[in-house]
Design a protein around this motif. Structure first.
Motif, PDB file in Angstrom:
ATOM      1  N   ILE A 183     -18.060   4.447   2.533  1.00 28.51           N
ATOM      2  CA  ILE A 183     -17.301   4.214   3.817  1.00 28.51           C
ATOM      3  C   ILE A 183     -16.068   3.419   3.391  1.00 28.51           C
ATOM      4  O   ILE A 183     -14.915   3.974   3.840  1.00 28.51           O
ATOM      5  CB  ILE A 183     -18.066   3.366   4.835  1.00 28.51           C
ATOM      6  N   ALA A 184     -15.886   2.390   2.609  1.00 21.13           N
ATOM      7  CA  ALA A 184     -14.896   1.638   2.011  1.00 21.13           C
ATOM      8  C   ALA A 184     -13.823   2.584   1.297  1.00 21.13           C
ATOM      9  O   ALA A 184     -12.749   2.739   1.637  1.00 21.13           O
ATOM     10  CB  ALA A 184     -15.326   0.428   1.124  1.00 21.13           C
ATOM     11  N   ILE A 185     -14.390   3.550   0.408  1.00 20.45           N
ATOM     12  CA  ILE A 185     -13.723   4.608  -0.270  1.00 20.45           C
ATOM     13  C   ILE A 185     -13.102   5.474   0.808  1.00 20.45           C
ATOM     14  O   ILE A 185     -11.667   5.651   0.757  1.00 20.45           O
ATOM     15  CB  ILE A 185     -14.432   5.345  -1.046  1.00 20.45           C
ATOM     16  N   TYR A 186     -13.617   5.990   1.651  1.00 18.76           N
ATOM     17  CA  TYR A 186     -13.199   6.907   2.914  1.00 18.76           C
ATOM     18  C   TYR A 186     -12.070   5.967   3.263  1.00 18.76           C
ATOM     19  O   TYR A 186     -10.898   6.803   3.779  1.00 18.76           O
ATOM     20  CB  TYR A 186     -14.406   7.235   3.806  1.00 18.76           C
ATOM     21  N   GLU A 193      -4.380   4.312   1.094  1.00 11.15           N
ATOM     22  CA  GLU A 193      -4.436   3.405  -0.338  1.00 11.15           C
ATOM     23  C   GLU A 193      -5.213   4.331  -1.367  1.00 11.15           C
ATOM     24  O   GLU A 193      -6.578   3.925  -1.838  1.00 11.15           O
ATOM     25  CB  GLU A 193      -5.108   2.339   0.182  1.00 11.15           C
ATOM     26  N   TYR A 194      -4.459   4.955  -2.107  1.00 12.90           N
ATOM     27  CA  TYR A 194      -5.311   6.031  -3.018  1.00 12.90           C
ATOM     28  C   TYR A 194      -5.290   5.177  -4.229  1.00 12.90           C
ATOM     29  O   TYR A 194      -6.338   5.477  -4.798  1.00 12.90           O
ATOM     30  CB  TYR A 194      -4.352   7.336  -3.326  1.00 12.90           C
ATOM     31  N   HIS A 198      -9.259   5.054  -5.750  1.00 13.32           N
ATOM     32  CA  HIS A 198      -9.564   5.328  -7.167  1.00 13.32           C
ATOM     33  C   HIS A 198     -10.461   4.295  -7.903  1.00 13.32           C
ATOM     34  O   HIS A 198     -11.467   4.497  -8.473  1.00 13.32           O
ATOM     35  CB  HIS A 198      -8.325   5.258  -7.917  1.00 13.32           C
ATOM     36  N   GLY A 199      -9.952   3.145  -7.865  1.00 13.41           N
ATOM     37  CA  GLY A 199     -10.469   1.773  -8.320  1.00 13.41           C
ATOM     38  C   GLY A 199     -11.990   1.887  -7.913  1.00 13.41           C
ATOM     39  O   GLY A 199     -12.856   1.579  -8.876  1.00 13.41           O
ATOM     40  N   LEU A 204     -17.835   3.017  -9.177  1.00 10.19           N
ATOM     41  CA  LEU A 204     -18.975   3.887  -8.471  1.00 10.19           C
ATOM     42  C   LEU A 204     -19.576   4.815  -9.312  1.00 10.19           C
ATOM     43  O   LEU A 204     -20.621   4.900  -9.682  1.00 10.19           O
ATOM     44  CB  LEU A 204     -18.905   4.437  -7.032  1.00 10.19           C
ATOM     45  N   LEU A 205     -18.612   5.516  -9.887  1.00  7.82           N
ATOM     46  CA  LEU A 205     -18.929   6.783 -10.908  1.00  7.82           C
ATOM     47  C   LEU A 205     -19.482   6.026 -12.252  1.00  7.82           C
ATOM     48  O   LEU A 205     -20.508   6.372 -12.696  1.00  7.82           O
ATOM     49  CB  LEU A 205     -17.683   7.383 -11.186  1.00  7.82           C
TER      50      LEU A 205
END
Lengths: 227, 219
Positions: A183-186, A193-194, A198-199, A204-205
């Motif tokens: 959700i935070a990434i979304y 805030e690309y 990415h960070g 996560l990856l």
């Protein structure tokens, strides 16, 4: 690559959610998978179909039904209300329940396959030698189904880690409680805030990859994934 | 949805069929900057259209405000004579649904109102944020949130009949929710002319009447 405090909090909530859900799934999934593997009941396939539903249903659909049924006017929600419990949507426990439904097939199916693969013979032999039911399960089934347990745990954990739709519907995006990494990434992407997206996505990856590598590496003697 | 009514009338008048692609403003913005083949972008804010203008992706001077949103406080299970009474009654046991202030101008407006009322910080753990205003609405309509900040355009006939459960917030309490439209440079040939015609229709009295009927205002 700089993560904000809120990003770290989301990461922590996600890991907590995935760990707790996996433990609950193993506790519930083991007897269920055992029953599915052994039972001769002619309507067993109905239960199997219900467990497999989250594989087909879009997570948002599952989340929407959970939101309605767990809500104060829904069947489960009103039952909880009668028992004096607080409603579950927008709470961490609510997310755990959602995740258990959502990741159930990923835990039950590998376990069921593993249990079926053991067959009757080793258990019958042990029984003739006087091993009790519990004894047979602990000393024969558990070691023989070990690859199945590993696959089930990894899939259950990983699937919950990447959960989005269900949390989106029943979480309410509260930092520290129900805001998970996906959700935070979304949110970062939507808010343009690309670099922060990415960070967090990169973290996560790397985390997921490392975790999977450790588990598979430590168990390479076993045919993980194909029990 | 006003846009569906507008495209329907537009088709009746001109014979041109407008194909709609729904999605959040942020997502469409990202798609447009990566070459999505849209002709017109009707954003829910003015920031994204401005950014597109700065990146030279829109036809010069095509940016304009086609609607101004209004914010509504909604508490379907309560009944109060005034907005003041309704706000004073929000307690720390209530879940308050808003759209995500980071993503939605309606969410930002709700945050501004709550801040002005001194409720933003005390309610932090109880404020549930939908990804958009539609989800904020859903949280309240399913009974999971007791109170919600929704858009004037979401007040359906059915809701309008339930007096004393919703209150319009004075525009002085939040910054204007201006929604802007732009004509994109990807629009070519025949589509370009129809697009211009469509934007002109949005600005016309007839177009504005439809927009207003769906709960919007104008600057």
């Amino acid at each position: 690559m700089i993560l904000s405090d809120q990003d770290f909090t989301a990461l922590f909530v996600t890991l907590k959610l995935a760990s707790i859900s996996t433990i609950i799934l193993l506790i519930l999934g083991t007897p269920l998978a055992w029953w599915l593997a052994r039972s001769q009941w002619r309507f067993k396939y109905v239960v199997e179909a219900i467990i497999a539903l989250p594989l087909i249903l879009p997570p948002t659909v599952l989340g929407f039904y959970l939101l309605i049924s767990l809500g104060p006017n829904g069947p489960l929600g009103s039952l909880l209300k009668m028992l004096g419990a607080a409603p579950l949507p927008f709470t961490f426990i609510g997310l755990v329940i959602g995740s258990v439904f959502y990741s159930m097939p990923f835990v039950v199916q590998p376990l069921q396959t593993a249990f079926s693969g053991i067959g009757q013979r080793p258990l019958e032999v042990a029984a003739t030698l006087g091993a009790s039911r519990l004894d047979r399960f602990v000393t024969i089934v558990l070691p023989m189904a070990r690859p199945g347990f590993i696959t089930a745990s990894v899939l259950g954990f990983a699937h919950t880690l990447g959960e989005f739709g269900v949390v989106l519907m029943i979480g309410g995006n509260i930092p520290g409680t129900t805001q998970v990494v996906s959700i935070a990434i979304y949110d970062h992407v939507e808010a343009l805030e690309y670099s922060q997206a990415h960070g967090l996505a990169g973290t996560l990856l790397i985390l997921s990859f490392t975790l999977l590598m450790i588990v598979y590496g430590a168990n390479r003697r076993y045919a993980v994934g194909h029990p | 949805m006003p846009i569906k009514a507008i495209t329907k009338v537009f088709k009746e008048k001109t014979g041109h069929n407008v194909i709609l692609a729904f999605g959040s403003t942020g997502k469409h913005y990202a798609q447009i900057t990566h070459g999505a083949p849209f002709d017109i972008f009707l954003a829910a804010d003015k920031e994204r259209p401005r950014l597109l203008e700065r990146s030279g992706l829109i036809v010069d001077n095509s940016r304009f405000t086609y609607a101004r949103g209004s914010l509504i406080l909604w508490a379907p299970e309560r009944s109060f004579d005034s907005l003041d009474a309704a706000i004073r009654n929000i307690s720390s046991n209530d879940f308050v649904a808003i759209a995500n202030p980071k993503l939605s101008p309606y969410g930002l407006a709700a945050k501004q109102v709550l801040q002005r009322m001194g409720l933003w910080l005390p309610l932090q753990a109880k404020i549930v944020r939908g990804e958009n205003i539609a989800q904020a609405f859903q949280f309240v309509s399913t009974g999971n949130a007791n109170v919600g900040f929704i858009a004037g355009s979401q007040l359906t006939e059915n809701l309008l009949g339930q007096a004393n459960t919703f209150w319009s917030l004075p525009p002085s309490l939040y910054s204007p929710i201006d929604q802007q439209a732009v004509l994109l440079k990807t629009s070519k040939l025949r589509a370009l002319n129809v697009s211009k015609e469509f934007l002109a229709f949005l600005k016309s009295t007839e177009g504005k009447e439809i927009i207003q009927k769906h709960g919007y205002r104008f600057p």
